[in-house]
Design a protein around this motif. Structure first.
Motif, PDB file in Angstrom:
ATOM      1  N   TYR A  71      75.902  23.253  37.469  1.00 51.37           N
ATOM      2  CA  TYR A  71      76.168  24.561  38.074  1.00 51.37           C
ATOM      3  C   TYR A  71      74.940  25.461  37.983  1.00 51.37           C
ATOM      4  O   TYR A  71      74.591  26.151  38.952  1.00 51.37           O
ATOM      5  CB  TYR A  71      77.354  25.247  37.398  1.00 51.37           C
ATOM      6  N   VAL A  72      74.264  25.478  36.827  1.00 50.82           N
ATOM      7  CA  VAL A  72      73.079  26.330  36.661  1.00 50.82           C
ATOM      8  C   VAL A  72      72.006  25.953  37.677  1.00 50.82           C
ATOM      9  O   VAL A  72      71.384  26.818  38.309  1.00 50.82           O
ATOM     10  CB  VAL A  72      72.538  26.229  35.226  1.00 50.82           C
ATOM     11  N   ASN A  73      71.778  24.648  37.860  1.00 51.06           N
ATOM     12  CA  ASN A  73      70.781  24.209  38.836  1.00 51.06           C
ATOM     13  C   ASN A  73      71.132  24.697  40.242  1.00 51.06           C
ATOM     14  O   ASN A  73      70.287  25.229  40.971  1.00 51.06           O
ATOM     15  CB  ASN A  73      70.680  22.684  38.828  1.00 51.06           C
ATOM     16  N   ALA A  74      72.404  24.488  40.623  1.00 57.47           N
ATOM     17  CA  ALA A  74      72.832  24.899  41.964  1.00 57.47           C
ATOM     18  C   ALA A  74      72.800  26.415  42.114  1.00 57.47           C
ATOM     19  O   ALA A  74      72.346  26.946  43.137  1.00 57.47           O
ATOM     20  CB  ALA A  74      74.239  24.363  42.241  1.00 57.47           C
ATOM     21  N   ALA A  75      73.271  27.136  41.086  1.00 60.55           N
ATOM     22  CA  ALA A  75      73.342  28.594  41.178  1.00 60.55           C
ATOM     23  C   ALA A  75      71.949  29.211  41.263  1.00 60.55           C
ATOM     24  O   ALA A  75      71.728  30.180  42.001  1.00 60.55           O
ATOM     25  CB  ALA A  75      74.094  29.155  39.975  1.00 60.55           C
ATOM     26  N   PHE A  76      70.992  28.657  40.520  1.00 62.68           N
ATOM     27  CA  PHE A  76      69.622  29.174  40.601  1.00 62.68           C
ATOM     28  C   PHE A  76      69.071  29.001  42.014  1.00 62.68           C
ATOM     29  O   PHE A  76      68.502  29.932  42.598  1.00 62.68           O
ATOM     30  CB  PHE A  76      68.718  28.460  39.601  1.00 62.68           C
ATOM     31  N   TYR A 125      74.257  22.422  47.971  1.00 63.55           N
ATOM     32  CA  TYR A 125      75.581  22.167  47.399  1.00 63.55           C
ATOM     33  C   TYR A 125      75.818  20.689  47.072  1.00 63.55           C
ATOM     34  O   TYR A 125      76.147  20.343  45.930  1.00 63.55           O
ATOM     35  CB  TYR A 125      76.680  22.679  48.337  1.00 63.55           C
ATOM     36  N   PRO A 126      75.673  19.771  48.043  1.00 59.09           N
ATOM     37  CA  PRO A 126      75.969  18.366  47.733  1.00 59.09           C
ATOM     38  C   PRO A 126      74.990  17.746  46.746  1.00 59.09           C
ATOM     39  O   PRO A 126      75.315  16.757  46.091  1.00 59.09           O
ATOM     40  CB  PRO A 126      75.893  17.683  49.107  1.00 59.09           C
ATOM     41  N   ARG A 127      73.791  18.324  46.637  1.00 58.85           N
ATOM     42  CA  ARG A 127      72.806  17.792  45.692  1.00 58.85           C
ATOM     43  C   ARG A 127      73.344  17.812  44.268  1.00 58.85           C
ATOM     44  O   ARG A 127      73.034  16.945  43.457  1.00 58.85           O
ATOM     45  CB  ARG A 127      71.529  18.633  45.782  1.00 58.85           C
ATOM     46  N   TYR A 128      74.183  18.798  43.970  1.00 56.65           N
ATOM     47  CA  TYR A 128      74.721  18.939  42.618  1.00 56.65           C
ATOM     48  C   TYR A 128      76.229  18.697  42.571  1.00 56.65           C
ATOM     49  O   TYR A 128      76.907  19.119  41.641  1.00 56.65           O
ATOM     50  CB  TYR A 128      74.380  20.331  42.072  1.00 56.65           C
ATOM     51  N   GLY A 129      76.745  18.031  43.603  1.00 56.90           N
ATOM     52  CA  GLY A 129      78.147  17.621  43.583  1.00 56.90           C
ATOM     53  C   GLY A 129      79.132  18.688  44.017  1.00 56.90           C
ATOM     54  O   GLY A 129      80.315  18.603  43.678  1.00 56.90           O
ATOM     55  N   ALA A 150      83.581  27.430  41.193  1.00 57.75           N
ATOM     56  CA  ALA A 150      82.849  27.272  39.933  1.00 57.75           C
ATOM     57  C   ALA A 150      82.171  28.573  39.535  1.00 57.75           C
ATOM     58  O   ALA A 150      82.079  28.905  38.351  1.00 57.75           O
ATOM     59  CB  ALA A 150      81.817  26.153  40.070  1.00 57.75           C
ATOM     60  N   GLN A 151      81.709  29.330  40.526  1.00 53.44           N
ATOM     61  CA  GLN A 151      81.037  30.601  40.250  1.00 53.44           C
ATOM     62  C   GLN A 151      81.991  31.576  39.570  1.00 53.44           C
ATOM     63  O   GLN A 151      81.603  32.294  38.638  1.00 53.44           O
ATOM     64  CB  GLN A 151      80.515  31.185  41.563  1.00 53.44           C
ATOM     65  N   GLU A 152      83.247  31.593  40.006  1.00 49.82           N
ATOM     66  CA  GLU A 152      84.233  32.468  39.373  1.00 49.82           C
ATOM     67  C   GLU A 152      84.467  32.068  37.922  1.00 49.82           C
ATOM     68  O   GLU A 152      84.729  32.909  37.066  1.00 49.82           O
ATOM     69  CB  GLU A 152      85.552  32.406  40.144  1.00 49.82           C
ATOM     70  N   GLN A 153      84.372  30.781  37.644  1.00 43.99           N
ATOM     71  CA  GLN A 153      84.626  30.273  36.295  1.00 43.99           C
ATOM     72  C   GLN A 153      83.426  30.430  35.367  1.00 43.99           C
ATOM     73  O   GLN A 153      83.577  30.678  34.178  1.00 43.99           O
ATOM     74  CB  GLN A 153      85.020  28.794  36.386  1.00 43.99           C
ATOM     75  N   MET A 154      82.199  30.304  35.919  1.00 46.09           N
ATOM     76  CA  MET A 154      81.012  30.190  35.076  1.00 46.09           C
ATOM     77  C   MET A 154      80.120  31.430  35.053  1.00 46.09           C
ATOM     78  O   MET A 154      79.333  31.605  34.123  1.00 46.09           O
ATOM     79  CB  MET A 154      80.161  29.008  35.564  1.00 46.09           C
ATOM     80  N   LYS A 176      74.177  33.037  32.633  1.00 46.45           N
ATOM     81  CA  LYS A 176      73.425  34.184  33.149  1.00 46.45           C
ATOM     82  C   LYS A 176      71.988  34.171  32.638  1.00 46.45           C
ATOM     83  O   LYS A 176      71.048  34.463  33.383  1.00 46.45           O
ATOM     84  CB  LYS A 176      74.130  35.484  32.747  1.00 46.45           C
ATOM     85  N   MET A 177      71.829  33.820  31.363  1.00 46.74           N
ATOM     86  CA  MET A 177      70.497  33.796  30.774  1.00 46.74           C
ATOM     87  C   MET A 177      69.624  32.736  31.441  1.00 46.74           C
ATOM     88  O   MET A 177      68.458  32.980  31.775  1.00 46.74           O
ATOM     89  CB  MET A 177      70.612  33.507  29.277  1.00 46.74           C
ATOM     90  N   ALA A 178      70.197  31.549  31.662  1.00 47.96           N
ATOM     91  CA  ALA A 178      69.424  30.457  32.259  1.00 47.96           C
ATOM     92  C   ALA A 178      68.994  30.794  33.688  1.00 47.96           C
ATOM     93  O   ALA A 178      67.848  30.554  34.077  1.00 47.96           O
ATOM     94  CB  ALA A 178      70.244  29.171  32.241  1.00 47.96           C
ATOM     95  N   ILE A 179      69.911  31.360  34.465  1.00 49.87           N
ATOM     96  CA  ILE A 179      69.580  31.702  35.855  1.00 49.87           C
ATOM     97  C   ILE A 179      68.549  32.824  35.895  1.00 49.87           C
ATOM     98  O   ILE A 179      67.581  32.780  36.662  1.00 49.87           O
ATOM     99  CB  ILE A 179      70.852  32.097  36.625  1.00 49.87           C
ATOM    100  N   GLU A 180      68.746  33.837  35.054  1.00 51.66           N
ATOM    101  CA  GLU A 180      67.808  34.961  35.022  1.00 51.66           C
ATOM    102  C   GLU A 180      66.401  34.493  34.656  1.00 51.66           C
ATOM    103  O   GLU A 180      65.407  34.920  35.256  1.00 51.66           O
ATOM    104  CB  GLU A 180      68.295  35.992  34.002  1.00 51.66           C
ATOM    105  N   THR A 181      66.315  33.595  33.678  1.00 46.42           N
ATOM    106  CA  THR A 181      65.005  33.100  33.250  1.00 46.42           C
ATOM    107  C   THR A 181      64.310  32.329  34.363  1.00 46.42           C
ATOM    108  O   THR A 181      63.121  32.520  34.639  1.00 46.42           O
ATOM    109  CB  THR A 181      65.172  32.198  32.015  1.00 46.42           C
ATOM    110  N   ARG A 182      65.040  31.476  35.046  1.00 46.78           N
ATOM    111  CA  ARG A 182      64.435  30.651  36.089  1.00 46.78           C
ATOM    112  C   ARG A 182      64.111  31.453  37.348  1.00 46.78           C
ATOM    113  O   ARG A 182      63.209  31.084  38.106  1.00 46.78           O
ATOM    114  CB  ARG A 182      65.370  29.485  36.417  1.00 46.78           C
TER     115      ARG A 182
END
Length: 267
Positions: A65-70, A93-97, A106-110, A117-123
């Motif tokens: 999820y972090v990879n896709a969300a970033f 989207y399909p790259r990460y399933g 997944a966004q609502e859940q994560m 949030k920290m991982a996405i903000e950093t990247r």
């Protein structure tokens, strides 16, 4: 004459012709038909209520999820043409399933998880227009590679398996606390990705003043961690060793113009 009458009477008596009372004929007993016993009525069995089992919500892989969300966040921030942005995200989207719908779920859940949030903000500090545009090509290349790996071997030929890619001893999010040196409520959060990239954040209070420093780096194939970061004049250098149990080592740098060196343990 009298004598003749007497003889006639005697003869009749001896012959048994003396009249007797007539017997009444016996009444025949009335025949009655017995009523057939009624068969008991079978009661219909009450239908059993169906027990509906609740399906457990599918667990979302945090790393994927972090990879896709970033990548989605980077595209939204850098690609101005909505049609082009949608085209690139449909590759992500399909790259990460995910599909667009499952990603939104997944966004609502994560999205509210601190580690996410920290991982996405950093990247996102490395997100540029060039990177956002290149994400479509990266998705196509990875899709072709995955299809080639999953293609079944032809019948009668020996299947050649690609060698397994090395992976870190442990992946995912790890958390730990540290103290001393005037720190209060200080913590380290670290995420190790399958591609050996490391990112995270150290945060807390030092002598009453808050700080938060993101860091990025990598872990070697032998588990050696090396990452650095800087924000608002505060610096951090994270070193140590990664094992299947977690990460442990030293955090060094400067916070509020004072140097520090403390140990950490995250799992």
């Amino acid at each position: 004459m009298k004598r003749g009458i007497q003889l006639l009477i005697v003869a009749l008596a001896s012959a048994g012709l003396v009249f007797s009372g007539c017997d009444k004929p016996a009444e025949e007993p009335a025949t009655t038909e017995e009523a057939a016993p009624e068969e008991p009525t079978e009661e219909e069995a009450a239908p059993e209520e169906e027990v509906v089992e609740e399906e457990e919500a599918a667990e979302v892989n945090e790393d994927m999820y972090v990879n896709a969300a970033f990548e989605v966040t980077c595209v939204n921030a850098q690609i101005e043409d909505p049609a082009r942005a949608t085209e690139i995200k449909n590759e992500i989207y399909p790259r990460y399933g995910f599909t667009e719908e499952s990603f939104n779920a997944a966004q609502e859940q994560m999205a509210e998880r601190e580690s996410v949030k920290m991982a996405i903000e950093t990247r996102m500090e490395k997100c540029t227009a060039e990177l956002a545009e290149s994400l479509a090509e990266a998705g196509a290349a990875e899709g072709e590679e995955a299809a080639a790996e999953e293609a079944p071997a032809e019948e009668g030929s020996a299947a050649k398996k690609a060698p397994a890619k090395p992976r870190p001893a442990k992946t995912g999010s790890m958390n730990g606390n540290f103290g001393g040196g005037g720190f209060e409520g200080a913590s380290i959060r670290m995420m190790v990705r399958p591609d050996f990239k490391v990112n995270g954040q150290v945060r807390g209070n030092r002598e009453g003043a808050a700080f938060a420093i993101p860091f990025n780096g990598e872990v070697s194939t032998d588990g050696t961690i090396s990452a650095t970061g800087e924000r608002d004049g505060n610096t951090v250098s994270v070193s140590g060793k990664l094992t299947s149990a977690g990460a442990a080592g030293k955090i060094e740098g400067s916070v509020h113009q004072r140097d520090y060196s403390v140990n950490y343990n995250a799992n």
